[in-house]
Write a protein that holds these residues in place. Structure first.
Motif, PDB file in Angstrom:
ATOM      1  N   HIS A  96      -0.368  10.184  -0.481  1.00 19.13           N
ATOM      2  CA  HIS A  96       0.429   9.130  -0.979  1.00 19.13           C
ATOM      3  C   HIS A  96      -0.697   7.870  -0.892  1.00 19.13           C
ATOM      4  O   HIS A  96      -1.669   7.352  -0.866  1.00 19.13           O
ATOM      5  CB  HIS A  96       0.068   8.093   1.081  1.00 19.13           C
ATOM      6  CG  HIS A  96       0.867   7.615   1.450  1.00 19.13           C
ATOM      7  ND1 HIS A  96       1.919   6.785   1.390  1.00 19.13           N
ATOM      8  CD2 HIS A  96       0.822   5.881   1.837  1.00 19.13           C
ATOM      9  CE1 HIS A  96       2.655   5.828   2.009  1.00 19.13           C
ATOM     10  NE2 HIS A  96       2.121   5.482   2.191  1.00 19.13           N
ATOM     11  N   PHE A  98       0.785   4.400  -4.319  1.00 14.19           N
ATOM     12  CA  PHE A  98       2.027   4.055  -5.082  1.00 14.19           C
ATOM     13  C   PHE A  98       2.352   4.977  -6.117  1.00 14.19           C
ATOM     14  O   PHE A  98       4.203   4.046  -5.795  1.00 14.19           O
ATOM     15  CB  PHE A  98       1.252   2.960  -6.102  1.00 14.19           C
ATOM     16  CG  PHE A  98       0.583   1.918  -6.024  1.00 14.19           C
ATOM     17  CD1 PHE A  98       0.711   0.843  -5.517  1.00 14.19           C
ATOM     18  CD2 PHE A  98      -0.884   2.044  -5.461  1.00 14.19           C
ATOM     19  CE1 PHE A  98      -0.547  -0.311  -4.433  1.00 14.19           C
ATOM     20  CE2 PHE A  98      -2.349   1.304  -5.038  1.00 14.19           C
ATOM     21  CZ  PHE A  98      -1.543  -0.178  -3.783  1.00 14.19           C
ATOM     22  N   ASN A 118       2.427   9.002   4.198  1.00  8.41           N
ATOM     23  CA  ASN A 118       1.833   8.473   4.807  1.00  8.41           C
ATOM     24  C   ASN A 118       0.576   9.243   6.000  1.00  8.41           C
ATOM     25  O   ASN A 118       0.266   9.146   6.965  1.00  8.41           O
ATOM     26  CB  ASN A 118       1.730   7.039   5.572  1.00  8.41           C
ATOM     27  CG  ASN A 118       0.876   5.814   5.322  1.00  8.41           C
ATOM     28  OD1 ASN A 118      -0.272   6.233   4.830  1.00  8.41           O
ATOM     29  ND2 ASN A 118       1.052   4.939   5.090  1.00  8.41           N
ATOM     30  N   GLY A 137      -0.992   0.085  13.022  1.00 10.24           N
ATOM     31  CA  GLY A 137      -1.550  -0.513  12.029  1.00 10.24           C
ATOM     32  C   GLY A 137      -3.266   0.654  12.819  1.00 10.24           C
ATOM     33  O   GLY A 137      -4.137   0.296  12.423  1.00 10.24           O
ATOM     34  N   GLY A 138      -2.561   1.810  12.784  1.00 15.70           N
ATOM     35  CA  GLY A 138      -4.039   2.403  12.576  1.00 15.70           C
ATOM     36  C   GLY A 138      -4.619   2.701  14.492  1.00 15.70           C
ATOM     37  O   GLY A 138      -5.051   2.978  14.850  1.00 15.70           O
ATOM     38  N   ARG A 240      -6.869  -7.886   2.160  1.00 18.20           N
ATOM     39  CA  ARG A 240      -5.962  -8.334   1.517  1.00 18.20           C
ATOM     40  C   ARG A 240      -5.410  -9.244   1.617  1.00 18.20           C
ATOM     41  O   ARG A 240      -4.946 -10.328   0.761  1.00 18.20           O
ATOM     42  CB  ARG A 240      -4.673  -6.725   0.907  1.00 18.20           C
ATOM     43  CG  ARG A 240      -3.927  -7.518   0.158  1.00 18.20           C
ATOM     44  CD  ARG A 240      -3.034  -5.901  -0.531  1.00 18.20           C
ATOM     45  NE  ARG A 240      -1.887  -7.149  -1.074  1.00 18.20           N
ATOM     46  CZ  ARG A 240      -1.762  -6.035  -2.170  1.00 18.20           C
ATOM     47  NH1 ARG A 240      -1.799  -5.362  -2.464  1.00 18.20           N
ATOM     48  NH2 ARG A 240      -0.713  -7.233  -2.657  1.00 18.20           N
ATOM     49  N   LEU A 256      -7.459   0.465  -0.831  1.00 17.44           N
ATOM     50  CA  LEU A 256      -6.239   0.915  -1.546  1.00 17.44           C
ATOM     51  C   LEU A 256      -5.950   0.282  -3.259  1.00 17.44           C
ATOM     52  O   LEU A 256      -6.234   0.368  -4.221  1.00 17.44           O
ATOM     53  CB  LEU A 256      -5.282   1.520  -1.105  1.00 17.44           C
ATOM     54  CG  LEU A 256      -4.480   2.060  -2.042  1.00 17.44           C
ATOM     55  CD1 LEU A 256      -4.669   2.971  -1.914  1.00 17.44           C
ATOM     56  CD2 LEU A 256      -3.124   2.468  -0.639  1.00 17.44           C
ATOM     57  N   SER A 257      -5.982  -1.199  -2.997  1.00 20.70           N
ATOM     58  CA  SER A 257      -5.217  -1.946  -3.715  1.00 20.70           C
ATOM     59  C   SER A 257      -5.965  -2.846  -4.454  1.00 20.70           C
ATOM     60  O   SER A 257      -6.637  -3.406  -5.495  1.00 20.70           O
ATOM     61  CB  SER A 257      -4.028  -2.658  -3.735  1.00 20.70           C
ATOM     62  OG  SER A 257      -3.625  -3.805  -2.548  1.00 20.70           O
ATOM     63  N   GLY A 258      -7.888  -2.793  -3.738  1.00 16.14           N
ATOM     64  CA  GLY A 258      -8.548  -3.429  -4.351  1.00 16.14           C
ATOM     65  C   GLY A 258      -9.799  -2.734  -4.757  1.00 16.14           C
ATOM     66  O   GLY A 258      -9.602  -1.481  -5.237  1.00 16.14           O
ATOM     67  N   GLN A 276      -5.545   1.070   4.455  1.00 13.03           N
ATOM     68  CA  GLN A 276      -5.510   0.780   2.718  1.00 13.03           C
ATOM     69  C   GLN A 276      -6.435   0.383   3.002  1.00 13.03           C
ATOM     70  O   GLN A 276      -7.325  -0.045   1.958  1.00 13.03           O
ATOM     71  CB  GLN A 276      -4.371   0.364   2.277  1.00 13.03           C
ATOM     72  CG  GLN A 276      -2.941   0.892   3.023  1.00 13.03           C
ATOM     73  CD  GLN A 276      -2.621   0.228   3.233  1.00 13.03           C
ATOM     74  OE1 GLN A 276      -2.703  -0.064   4.713  1.00 13.03           O
ATOM     75  NE2 GLN A 276      -0.633   0.750   3.577  1.00 13.03           N
ATOM     76  N   LYS A 282     -15.040   3.391   4.104  1.00 11.63           N
ATOM     77  CA  LYS A 282     -15.318   4.262   5.056  1.00 11.63           C
ATOM     78  C   LYS A 282     -16.613   4.940   4.650  1.00 11.63           C
ATOM     79  O   LYS A 282     -17.917   5.209   5.608  1.00 11.63           O
ATOM     80  CB  LYS A 282     -14.450   4.681   5.438  1.00 11.63           C
ATOM     81  CG  LYS A 282     -14.618   6.427   4.539  1.00 11.63           C
ATOM     82  CD  LYS A 282     -13.590   6.958   5.364  1.00 11.63           C
ATOM     83  CE  LYS A 282     -12.159   7.995   4.161  1.00 11.63           C
ATOM     84  NZ  LYS A 282     -13.129   8.496   2.837  1.00 11.63           N
TER      85      LYS A 282
END
Ligand code: FAD
Lengths: 326, 260
Positions: A96, A98, A118, A137-138, A240, A256-258, A276, A282
């Motif tokens: 999963h 981009f 996902n 959101g988990g 984010r 993920l995007s950072g 993300q 983790k």
């Protein structure tokens, strides 16, 4: 069951290590159903990657090489669609990412396949594949039931599958396929890669990180988190939304995007723990989280959990640190 | 330019629920509804394109009566037309992304469009499928996780997020669908008086029959068979007490672990 096929994950022209997670999962499933495991790869200069993956437990590698395949466009969708129409896999596995957020549903539509994205795992129960994923959101996880006559496409989050050590790994058969691609036939035209602005700090090098999330509420809340970082001699990072709000520069973003960080200490202040974000922190040695919501998913990844308002907890921690100093 | 925004109303992130004993359903304890955050960014992007191109924004939402609140907010922010595809809560919960996409594309096919925008992900389900499935069903190109849009002569230049601060710059010709990423622009707020004014305007309501869809046709291909508590990656020690006690204990633990 027919064969299992993996789509190799590339990032900026390089093989992403998460591909090994897919191979490990794919091998388990292919063995359980006594079928073959294929990997499809699209890229520009991929000789080394083919070599690298040739003895990792795949039965066959199908590789497409073309300058226009260096970056993801709709060419990927068309080539993979043609490949899968012919190969008829029962299961297609992707990371999963981009890329797959665009690719996987498009393939499902074209192949009339079932799709679950996902995912956090893919189980076999009573000879059936059961995708597992998280929701809200988990805050809760779910097992998904799928109609089984059709091919199934599953995308799995990066980092949730621990690749198994395997001893006997046969060499994969390599099939190189040529493709004719004309740029003006593509509906999405790649222009260029835009690089991030040069960063002033590198949070991946920090030993201690204090991270602020949307739970800081406003800039005065963020200031508190900054003061805690200062008192600990730690580096300030964030989730984010604080970047999206323009409160901090993007070089501070974890996830993920950072950036992916592994400090000795990670203190998450007002961060809920969306997947993300989790993927980026983790593996920190000690994780402390402060959150008002006792059900916040971040607590499932923490060593120390503090249920409470960061506006009350943080000043107390700063006081305590000052006390010990004097 | 005709712009269509697919807007989902979701439960807010402070939602509280318990899992029923058989794991078959969630019993909600605390629920409030908001516009899905990424869709709010999609609406924002559409409103900016409207201002730039003297365009027209149609917002579509699928769900029970409660989603009209989201549509009124969208109108208060500047959307020109709102379409509510009305379906009952229970049926909505049973749908999967493919059924939702089928319904939405039917509704869109009756609306003029050059660009369709929706969020990159929803808070509740987070499948990131509906946008692309809609585009495929309409037979138009799509770009996901969009972080920038520039209108050129005829074509549009799009920035697509790749992670770690990298973006790809791409070119696409309308009609096209874009899934919009968080943070593309800063969001505007709808003042209360504008929302109250919007509530005087009308919303077009469609039912599945109006779209020529039967329940059979929107049957989900995937369904939730069990809810369960998330597995614990680590077993946290809960530090409790007054803020001062918590601070003392935490610092003691961290000193013993030699991290501070
Ligand atoms: C493709 C894609 C990529 C993404 N990449 C990233 C990424 O790299 N990094 C990232 O972080 N996110 C990323 N996201 C976004 C991610 O899905 C979440 O939206 C985001 O992580 C949420 O950030 P948050 O936890 O700060 O905010 P929220 O989820 O809003 O959580 C805020 C938390 O603060 C708590 N809180 C509120 N008030 C207080 C208080 N006074 N004291 C203590 N706690 C309080 C709340 O209980 C809540 O748990 C990405 C999303 C997509 C679709």
């Amino acid at each position: 069951m027919n064969c299992v096929a993996i789509v190799a994950e590339f990032k900026l022209g390089k093989l992403d290590p998460s591909t090994y997670e897919l191979i490990s999962k794919g091998r388990d499933i292919a063995d359980a159903f006594k079928t073959k495991l294929y990997l499809i790869m699209l890229g520009e200069k991929i000789d080394e990657v083919i070599e690298e993956l040739s003895n990792k437990g795949l039965d066959q590698i199908i590789a497409y090489e073309h300058p226009l395949l260096n970056h993801y466009t709709d060419a990927y969708i068309n080539i993979l669609y043609e490949t899968f129409k012919e190969l008829k896999p029962s299961l297609i596995l992707l990371i999963h990412s981009f890329t797959s957020m665009d690719l996987a549903p498009a393939l499902a539509a074209k192949l009339h396949a079932n799709i679950v994205t996902n995912c956090t795992d893919l189980l076999i129960e009573d000879n059936k594949l059961i995708p597992v994923r998280s929701m809200y959101g988990g805050k809760v996880w779910v097992r998904i039931g799928v109609e089984d006559e059709k091919p199934l496409i599953v995308s799995i989050q990066k980092g949730v599958i621990k690749p198994k050590e395997r001893i006997e790994l046969p060499k994969a058969q390599i099939l190189r396929r040529s493709v004719e691609l004309k740029e003006d036939e593509l509906k999405v035209k790649f222009l260029r890669i835009l690089e991030p602005k040069p960063a002033e700090i590198d949070i991946t090098k920090a030993d201690l990180i204090v991270a602020a999330g949307r739970g800081v509420g406003d800039k005065s809340g963020l200031k508190l988190v900054e003061q805690l970082a200062e008192a600990l001699g730690a580096t300030l990072a964030c989730s984010r939304p604080l970047i999206d709000l323009g409160w901090l520069p993007s070089e501070r973003q974890v996830g993920l995007s950072g950036k992916t960080v592994k400090p000795k200490l990670y203190i998450a202040c007002g961060i809920s723990g969306a997947s993300q974000h989790i993927v980026g922190m983790k593996d920190s040695k000690i994780i402390v989280s402060i959150n008002t919501d006792s059900k916040a998913p971040i607590f499932d990844y923490s060593d120390y959990a503090i249920i409470g308002d960061l506006r009350k907890i943080i000043p107390a921690i700063i006081e305590e640190l000052k006390l010990k100093e004097s | 330019m005709n712009l269509v925004v697919l807007l989902k109303q979701v439960v807010s992130s402070d939602v509280e629920f318990e899992i029923s004993e058989d794991g078959k359903e969630l019993n909600f304890k605390k629920v409030s509804y908001v516009i899905n955050e990424a869709d709010d960014y999609a609406l924002e992007a559409a409103l900016r394109l409207k201002e730039l191109t003297k365009g027209y924004v149609t917002v579509i939402s699928l769900g029970p009566m409660r989603v009209r609140e989201a549509l009124y907010i969208a109108m208060a922010k500047g959307a020109d037309k709102a379409i509510h595809i009305s379906i009952e809560e229970k049926l909505l919960y049973s749908l999967d992304p493919s059924s939702v996409a089928k319904i939405l594309s039917k509704a869109i096919s009756k609306t003029p469009y050059e660009i369709i925008l929706t969020g990159s992900e929803s808070f509740d389900y987070a499948a990131s499928q509906v946008g692309v499935l809609v585009a495929e069903s309409l037979g138009i190109p799509h770009i996901s996780v969009v972080s920038g849009i520039e209108v050129l002569n005829g074509a549009i230049k799009v920035k697509r997020e790749l992670g770690e601060g990298f973006n790809a710059e791409l070119l696409i010709n309308p009609p096209a669908l874009l899934t919009i990423q968080y943070g593309i622009y800063s969001l505007r707020y709808a003042p209360v008086f504008k929302i109250l004014n919007a509530k005087k305007r009308s919303i077009m309501t469609l039912h599945l029959q109006d779209l020529g869809l039967s329940i059979e046709e929107i049957k989900p291909k995937t369904r939730i068979i069990q809810y369960f508590a998330p597995p614990k990656g680590r077993k946290a020690r809960y530090i409790t007490g007054s803020p001062n006690e918590i601070a003392k204990n935490l610092i003691k633990e961290l000193r013993e672990a030699k991290v501070v």
